[in-house]
Design a protein around this motif. Structure first.
Motif, PDB file in Angstrom:
ATOM      1  N   ARG A  90       0.881  -1.176   0.000  1.00 41.72           N
ATOM      2  CA  ARG A  90       0.000   0.000   0.000  1.00 41.72           C
ATOM      3  C   ARG A  90       0.918   1.227   0.000  1.00 41.72           C
ATOM      4  O   ARG A  90       1.644   1.471   0.966  1.00 41.72           O
ATOM      5  N   VAL A  91       0.906   1.965  -1.101  1.00 34.98           N
ATOM      6  CA  VAL A  91       1.843   3.079  -1.281  1.00 34.98           C
ATOM      7  C   VAL A  91       1.063   4.327  -1.703  1.00 34.98           C
ATOM      8  O   VAL A  91       0.069   4.227  -2.426  1.00 34.98           O
ATOM      9  N   GLY A  92       1.523   5.479  -1.265  1.00 36.98           N
ATOM     10  CA  GLY A  92       0.942   6.746  -1.696  1.00 36.98           C
ATOM     11  C   GLY A  92       2.026   7.619  -2.304  1.00 36.98           C
ATOM     12  O   GLY A  92       3.204   7.488  -1.944  1.00 36.98           O
ATOM     13  N   ALA A  93       1.628   8.492  -3.240  1.00 35.10           N
ATOM     14  CA  ALA A  93       2.617   9.362  -3.888  1.00 35.10           C
ATOM     15  C   ALA A  93       2.058  10.765  -4.070  1.00 35.10           C
ATOM     16  O   ALA A  93       0.854  10.940  -4.288  1.00 35.10           O
ATOM     17  N   VAL A  94       2.948  11.744  -3.979  1.00 34.61           N
ATOM     18  CA  VAL A  94       2.588  13.144  -4.229  1.00 34.61           C
ATOM     19  C   VAL A  94       3.630  13.714  -5.187  1.00 34.61           C
ATOM     20  O   VAL A  94       4.828  13.554  -4.965  1.00 34.61           O
ATOM     21  N   ILE A  95       3.133  14.364  -6.250  1.00 37.95           N
ATOM     22  CA  ILE A  95       4.057  15.030  -7.185  1.00 37.95           C
ATOM     23  C   ILE A  95       3.961  16.527  -6.927  1.00 37.95           C
ATOM     24  O   ILE A  95       2.852  17.062  -6.775  1.00 37.95           O
ATOM     25  N   ARG A  96       5.112  17.170  -6.912  1.00 36.04           N
ATOM     26  CA  ARG A  96       5.133  18.637  -6.847  1.00 36.04           C
ATOM     27  C   ARG A  96       5.912  19.097  -8.076  1.00 36.04           C
ATOM     28  O   ARG A  96       7.117  18.835  -8.197  1.00 36.04           O
ATOM     29  N   THR A  97       5.213  19.748  -9.004  1.00 34.39           N
ATOM     30  CA  THR A  97       5.883  20.169 -10.247  1.00 34.39           C
ATOM     31  C   THR A  97       6.750  21.404  -9.968  1.00 34.39           C
ATOM     32  O   THR A  97       6.653  22.019  -8.897  1.00 34.39           O
ATOM     33  N   TYR A 132      -2.537   6.833  -5.308  1.00 38.49           N
ATOM     34  CA  TYR A 132      -2.210   5.694  -4.440  1.00 38.49           C
ATOM     35  C   TYR A 132      -2.377   4.397  -5.225  1.00 38.49           C
ATOM     36  O   TYR A 132      -3.081   4.356  -6.253  1.00 38.49           O
ATOM     37  N   THR A 133      -1.740   3.364  -4.757  1.00 37.84           N
ATOM     38  CA  THR A 133      -1.732   2.066  -5.439  1.00 37.84           C
ATOM     39  C   THR A 133      -3.159   1.585  -5.712  1.00 37.84           C
ATOM     40  O   THR A 133      -4.009   1.633  -4.815  1.00 37.84           O
ATOM     41  N   HIS A 134      -3.402   1.142  -6.949  1.00 32.87           N
ATOM     42  CA  HIS A 134      -4.697   0.575  -7.388  1.00 32.87           C
ATOM     43  C   HIS A 134      -5.832   1.607  -7.361  1.00 32.87           C
ATOM     44  O   HIS A 134      -7.000   1.225  -7.333  1.00 32.87           O
ATOM     45  N   GLU A 135      -5.508   2.883  -7.412  1.00 32.24           N
ATOM     46  CA  GLU A 135      -6.562   3.916  -7.324  1.00 32.24           C
ATOM     47  C   GLU A 135      -7.549   3.809  -8.494  1.00 32.24           C
ATOM     48  O   GLU A 135      -8.756   3.899  -8.304  1.00 32.24           O
ATOM     49  N   HIS A 157       0.606   1.340  -9.899  1.00 38.28           N
ATOM     50  CA  HIS A 157       1.290   1.722  -8.659  1.00 38.28           C
ATOM     51  C   HIS A 157       0.981   3.194  -8.351  1.00 38.28           C
ATOM     52  O   HIS A 157       0.513   3.931  -9.228  1.00 38.28           O
ATOM     53  N   ALA A 158       1.301   3.608  -7.122  1.00 44.21           N
ATOM     54  CA  ALA A 158       0.966   4.967  -6.675  1.00 44.21           C
ATOM     55  C   ALA A 158       1.624   6.049  -7.548  1.00 44.21           C
ATOM     56  O   ALA A 158       0.979   7.026  -7.958  1.00 44.21           O
TER      57      ALA A 158
END
Ligand SMILES: NC(=O)c1ccc[n+]([C@@H]2O[C@H](COP(=O)([O-])OP(=O)(O)OC[C@H]3O[C@@H](n4cnc5c(N)ncnc54)[C@H](OP(=O)(O)O)[C@@H]3O)[C@@H](O)[C@H]2O)c1
Length: 342
Positions: free
Chosen positions: A223-230, A239-242, A248-249
Motif C-alpha cells: 500500500r503506497v501513496g505518492a505526491v508530485i510537486r511540479t 495511491y496504489t490501485h486507485e 502503482h501509486a
C-alpha cells in the motif's frame, strides 16, 4: 541521505606529501571545526588507501565506513583495534580476514558512489561525511552525490610536484552558494550544491503516507501513496490501485499530471516506498517512468523490503542523476501500513 565532502589541501592542491607519515595540513582551529562537523554526521567514509597510509581511528562518528576493491586491509590497523562504534567495509567481494573486526558488506558490482550511498542508507545512515582521499572524493563529485563541500586550504604549505602526492583541486560550478571563514590561517570554503529541504520534504512525504492509507488491502502488493510537486508548485496525488488493479501509486499520480497537461521536468515525487524497478503487469516500472518524464528529485520513506523482488529503484535513479532523499524516521509508519504483508 545528506552527503558532505570534507578535505584539507595545501595551497597548490595536494592532500598529502609523498613521505611515509601523514602531512599535517590543518591548523588546530580547523581540526577542531572538523571534529564538530564529524559530530553532526552519523557516518564517516574513507577509501582503503587513506586507511592504509594514515592508519586513522576516525573518532567522533558512530559508524565508520571504508571502501575497498582489493580487500588488502590489515585487521591490526588502529581503526579495528582502537576505535569504538560500528565499522562497515564495503567491497565487491568477501574479505574473510576482516570478518572478526568489522561488518563486511558485499555489494553488487560495480561499486559506484550511487551504490555505496544506497547500501549505507539501507543500513540507516542519513548524514554521511566523506573525508577522502582524492579517488573517493572524485567519484562522489563526478556522480553528483555531494550536497555540501568543505574545502580547507592552508596557504602556508606549498609542496610542488616533486613533494606532493594525491592532488585534488576542487572548483564549484558557477553560481554555487558559498560561505568563507578563516580558521587560524586556514582558508575554509563551504559550498552548498543542494539546499537542505527537510521541512518541505517531510510535509509532502507525510501527505504521501496519508494517501497510502486509501489503498485496499492486497496480499500481492504494497500500500503506497505518492505526491508530485511540479516545478511551478502544482500538486498531484495518487495511491496504489486507485484507478486500476495494476497501477502503482507513482504511476497514478503521473497519469493525473499528464492528463492535466503538466510538465514533469524538474518535478519532485514524494512516495511512501522506494519506486519499483521491475514490473511484470505493466510495460514500465515506476523508476523508468520517473526517468522518462524528467523528474529531478525523488523522496521516500521506506526502502522496498525484499519480500517480492530485489528493488533497485533508488540506486538506478541516483546513477542516472536524479537526487534521492530517504527519511528513515518515517519508515516504521510505512511498514505498519503494510503490516498485512509481514
Ligand atoms: N588532506 C585530507 O583532507 C585527506 C583526507 C583523506 C585522505 N587524504 C590522503 O589521501 C591519500 C589517499 O588518497 P587516494 O586517492 O590515494 O586513495 P583513497 O581515495 O583514500 O582510496 C582509494 C582506494 O579506495 C578503494 N576504492 C575507491 N573507490 C572504490 C570503489 N568504488 N569501490 C571499492 N573500492 C574503492 C580502493 O581500495 P583498494 O585499493 O583496497 O581496492 C582504492 O584503491 C592519503 O595519502 C591520505 O593521507 C588526505
Amino acid at each position: 541521505m545528506r552527503i558532505t565532502l570534507s578535505f584539507a589541501a595545501t595551497q597548490d592542491g595536494y592532500l598529502d606529501d609523498n613521505t611515509a607519515t601523514r602531512l599535517k595540513i590543518s591548523t588546530p582551529e580547523d581540526w577542531e571545526a572538523v571534529h564538530a562537523l564529524r559530530s553532526r554526521h552519523d557516518a564517516i567514509l574513507i577509501g582503503a588507501e587513506t586507511l592504509r597510509r594514515d592508519n586513522p581511528t576516525l573518532k567522533g562518528v558512530a559508524t565508520k565506513v571504508v571502501v575497498s576493491r582489493s580487500g588488502k586491509i590489515d585487521p591490526q590497523l588502529r581503526l579495528f583495534q582502537a576505535s569504538t562504534g560500528r565499522i562497515l567495509i564495503l567491497s565487491e567481494q568477501p574479505i574473510p580476514a576482516l570478518d572478526k573486526v568489522a561488518k563486511v558488506i558485499v555489494a553488487r558490482a560495480p561499486l559506484t558512489a550511487a551504490r555505496i550511498v544506497t547500501e549505507l542508507e539501507r543500513r540507516g545512515v542519513e548524514r554521511l561525511l566523506v573525508e577522502g582521499g582524492a579517488q573517493i572524493l572524485r567519484q562522489f563529485i563526478e556522480e553528483g552525490l555531494a550536497d555540501e563541500i568543505r574545502k580547507a586550504v592552508n596557504p602556508a604549505i606549498c609542496l610542488g610536484e616533486a613533494l606532493g602526492s594525491t592532488p585534488f583541486r576542487y572548483t564549484a560550478p558557477e553560481g554555487t552558494p558559498t560561505r568563507e571563514e578563516d580558521l587560524g590561517g586556514m582558508q575554509v570554503t563551504h559550498y552548498t550544491l543542494q539546499a537542505d529541504r527537510t521541512a518541505e520534504d517531510l510535509h509532502y512525504l507525510q501527505a504521501a503516507i496519508e494517501a497510502s492509507r486509501n489503498c485496499p488491502i492486497c496480499t500481492t502488493c504494497y500500500r503506497v501513496g505518492a505526491v508530485i510537486r511540479t516545478a511551478d508548485g502544482t500538486i498531484y496525488t495518487g495511491y496504489t490501485h486507485e484507478t486500476s488493479p495494476t497501477h502503482h501509486a507513482e504511476q497514478e499520480a503521473i497519469l493525473k499530471a499528464l492528463h492535466a497537461g503538466a510538465d514533469l521536468r524538474g518535478a519532485t515525487i514524494y512516495t511512501s516506498m522506494e519506486p519499483c524497478s521491475k514490473r511484470a503487469s505493466e510495460p514500465e516500472s515506476c523508476t523508468e517512468l520517473i526517468l522518462r518524464y524528467g523528474f529531478s528529485r525523488v523522496v521516500f520513506a521506506a526502502y522496498e523490503p525484499s519480500k517480492f523482488v530485489c528493488c533497485e529503484g533508488a540506486c538506478t535513479l541516483r546513477s542516472r542523476g536524479v537526487a534521492v532523499r530517504v527519511y528513515s524516521s518515517l519508515t516504521n509508519e510505512v511498514l505498519q501500513i503494510n503490516s498485512h504483508l509481514f
